[in-house]
Write an enzyme that holds these catalytic residues in place. Structure first.
Site, mmCIF file in Angstrom:
data_model
loop_
_atom_site.group_PDB
_atom_site.id
_atom_site.type_symbol
_atom_site.label_atom_id
_atom_site.label_comp_id
_atom_site.label_asym_id
_atom_site.label_seq_id
_atom_site.Cartn_x
_atom_site.Cartn_y
_atom_site.Cartn_z
ATOM 1 C CE LYS A 11 -4.412 -1.439 0.374
ATOM 2 N NZ LYS A 11 -5.569 -0.939 -0.410
ATOM 3 N N GLY A 67 -10.487 -4.333 -3.075
ATOM 4 C CA GLY A 67 -11.026 -3.154 -3.747
ATOM 5 C C GLY A 67 -10.550 -3.034 -5.181
ATOM 6 C CG ASP A 117 -16.538 -7.938 -4.726
ATOM 7 O OD1 ASP A 117 -16.360 -6.877 -5.346
ATOM 8 O OD2 ASP A 117 -15.692 -8.415 -3.955
ATOM 9 C CB SER A 158 -10.056 -1.498 8.760
ATOM 10 O OG SER A 158 -9.800 -2.346 7.659
#
Length: 381
Positions: free
Chosen positions: A81, A228, A258, A113
């Protein structure tokens, strides 16, 4: 609610420019190989292993695979990240009419988070920029401590996206801080894609040493975890046009897949509620990321694995590679080892020579306590 940067196109050239911008602030993480895991990946699964799956009674795939691992758990703050965070912050400084002083006066804000919280806090601290981090009160204590260690201002919220965003809005009203979202943000996507540039070059160098008779030998594919979608989309953009196939991997538990389901249905799924052990992948695809990931010119396939697959993959990495990784990091490896649809595709496309497959280990931000809980025996009483 949101803030997006649209000044840079989502292209390989933009990723290369991003790499130049953040290189002084990130580690060049190593690429490792492991003969045991490559052998396992090239060995057909047993009928017993496939029993109870949708591949039961089918002939097991017989792919030929050599694995390469991009070890982002060795990255600063223990995860990939920081790439997106540093790129977003440096681009913000470049765009501000007052430069760094303007950004310092307002600060930056995000909701996360875990890993993005720590990454943005580190990037902001590097330039003495105030960082306001909205974290759900149920966030892992070690990740809260890691974020606090970077001198960020932490604001706690409820766990739903609406609750998090309400607190972010209040911070923006009070401070004027600029929102840098965790994954659905062009500058973040481009920053994450820098690992793909490095991965391809590092693997080619390793292959050049091992297979001197095969000039130009390179990775055939890269597979990354997908939550994401910032990392998967970034890698897809970075490797677009290189001839390297890009794939995404997700957990299947409680609808965490998803991306798989949304792309198959032709519509982005906007809500995910899952308690998969791969806690870094519990988010739905962002809008920018969906556009890239749903385009077969960029991402050639999405695959899902079970919680047991993830545990088995994690155990192998811990014991055979001696790498301390979090569950989210191994979903790509689990796909290569256990998803027969993926393995049959590699067998078909790789043929006699097989494929060199790059697997991204996205991070290592977990604890001994969490790992112990994951592998604790199930009490059947």
């Amino acid at each position: 609610m949101g803030s997006t940067s649209t000044e840079l196109p989502l292209t390989r050239a933009s990723v290369l420019a991003a790499h130049g911008l953040i290189k002084p602030h990130i580690h060049l993480t190593p690429v490792q190989t492991n003969t045991t895991l490559s052998t396992l990946a090239s060995t057909p699964q047993s009928p017993e292993t496939l029993k109870g799956t949708r591949w039961e009674d089918q002939e097991p795939a017989r792919p030929k695979i050599k694995l390469f691992f991009k070890c982002e758990h060795f990255q600063r703050i223990g995860a990939f990240k920081v790439r997106g965070a540093f790129h977003a912050v440096k681009r913000l400084i470049e765009r501000d009419p007052e430069g760094l002083e303007g950004v310092r006066r307002r600060g930056v804000v995000t909701h996360s988070s875990g890993n993005h919280a720590q990454a943005l806090a580190l990037a902001a601290r590097t330039f003495s920029i105030p960082a306001y981090i909205v974290m759900p009160s149920i966030s892992t204590p070690s990740k809260i401590a890691g974020t606090r260690a970077q001198k960020a201002f932490i604001h706690f919220s409820g766990s739903t996206s609406q609750e998090r965003e309400a607190v972010v809005d209040k911070v923006i009203q009070d401070t004027g801080a600029t929102l840098i979202p965790p994954y659905d943000y062009v500058d973040v996507i481009l920053g994450q894609g820098t690992m793909g540039v490095e991965f391809a070059e590092q693997a080619e160098a390793l292959l050049g040493k091992e297979e001197k008779d095969k000039k130009g030998k390179r990775l055939d594919a890269v597979i990354t975890p997908c939550g994401g979608g910032g990392m998967l989309a970034g890698n897809a953009v970075a490797l677009h046009g290189t001839g390297i196939h890009v794939f995404g991997a997700e957990p299947s538990f409680q609808g965490a897949d998803d991306a798989c389901r949304g792309v198959a249905a032709g519509e982005r799924i906007t809500t995910v509620k899952t308690l998969t052990i791969a806690d870094g992948l519990r988010t739905p695809l962002g809008e920018h990321n969906y556009k890239i990931i749903s385009d077969p010119e960029y991402v050639q396939g999405l695959y899902a694995v079970t919680e047991e697959n993830i545990k088995d993959g994690m155990k192998l990495v811990l014991e055979r590679m001696k790498c301390f990784v979090e569950p989210s990091a191994v979903v790509g490896l689990a796909t290569v080892l256990y998803n027969e649809d993926f393995r049959k595709m590699v067998e078909r496309e790789g043929g006699h020579e097989g494929w060199n497959i790059g697997v991204v280990f996205s991070g290592g931000n977990t604890t001994i306590e969490a790992i112990t809980k994951i592998f604790a025996p199930v009490n059947e009483e």
